[in-house]
Scaffold this motif. Structure first.
Motif, PDB file in Angstrom:
ATOM      1  N   ALA A   1      74.427  15.965 -10.222  1.00  0.00           N
ATOM      2  CA  ALA A   1      73.776  16.072 -11.946  1.00  0.00           C
ATOM      3  C   ALA A   1      74.533  16.127 -12.905  1.00  0.00           C
TER       4      ALA A   1
ATOM      5  N   GLU B   1      75.115  22.657 -18.576  1.00  0.00           N
ATOM      6  CA  GLU B   1      74.271  21.797 -19.316  1.00  0.00           C
ATOM      7  C   GLU B   1      72.979  23.009 -18.891  1.00  0.00           C
TER       8      GLU B   1
ATOM      9  N   GLN C   1      66.148  18.583 -13.920  1.00  0.00           N
ATOM     10  CA  GLN C   1      65.609  16.570 -14.521  1.00  0.00           C
ATOM     11  C   GLN C   1      66.823  15.583 -13.256  1.00  0.00           C
ATOM     12  N   LYS C   2      67.804  16.117 -13.738  1.00  0.00           N
ATOM     13  CA  LYS C   2      68.823  14.729 -13.736  1.00  0.00           C
ATOM     14  C   LYS C   2      68.796  14.340 -12.113  1.00  0.00           C
TER      15      LYS C   2
END
Length: 213
Positions: A21, A28, A35-36
């Protein structure tokens, strides 16, 4: 840390998914990463945000990711790629088993080499025994007296005597092949009873072919 509600395979699959992700990013935000992950893994792999955070903490403990604060928000830094976590780490029991297997393989290899070396030595010694006997025994049937044993018969006699004891072996030679006493005694003292027995056995079994006269 392992989760009671997940199998090891599922746990590893989700860890790979979390690393995936990140995409090309090294850092990140946690919210974005969650969410990814949901989008990439699909509805069948749905987990809550709390469960997701437990995965992150577990992956941190394994050295896959590390936490940091970025622009005042909680974020994570990727330390590995997916392929580096596809294989599960070995348990302590598996490590012990693996080491034992490696050691066993090494021992077998050593024994094989030692065995091959031992066979070569026994054949060399068998040649020496035969040459010694040839030097002190008549070389043809015409030269040999009717009551004299053949070379191979003496080999068999020496073998049986040496099985009994070193003294019996030397007594046999002194009684039956006196000229060979000193050289064969020297071979015995130099190589030992076990190797001499093996060499006599080599001659008897035909591994060292001796052409009869």
């Amino acid at each position: 840390m392992s989760y009671a509600y997940d199998s090891e395979d599922l746990e590893r699959e989700r860890e790979i998914g979390i690393v995936g992700a990140f995409g090309w990013a090294v850092i990140e935000f946690e919210v974005v990463l969650f969410q990814k992950f949901l989008v990439m893994s699909g509805p069948t792999s749905f987990i809550t945000e709390e469960m997701f955070r437990k995965y992150l903490l577990n992956m941190e403990a394994k050295g896959y990711i590390s936490p940091l604060e970025f622009l005042g928000k909680r974020a994570w830094k990727r330390l590995v790629i997916e392929t580096e976590i596809e294989e599960p780490a070995m348990t302590p029991e598996e490590v012990i088993k693996f080491i034992a297997e490696v050691q066993e393989a090494g021992e077998k290899k050593k024994k094989k080499k030692a065995g091959e070396h031992r066979i070569r030595e026994s054949k060399t010694l068998a040649d020496n025994i035969i040459r010694t006997l040839e030097q002190v025994m008549p070389g043809t049937r015409k030269q040999r007296k009717p009551w004299e044993s053949s070379l191979l018969e003496h080999v068999e006699g020496m073998h049986k005597a040496l099985i009994e004891s070193k003294e019996e072996f030397l007594n046999y030679i002194k009684k039956n092949i006196p000229p060979a006493y000193q050289p064969l005694q020297k071979l015995l003292n130099t190589n030992g009873e076990e190797m001499l027995l093996l060499s006599l056995r080599v001659i008897e079994s035909g591994q060292r072919a001796y052409p009869p006269h």
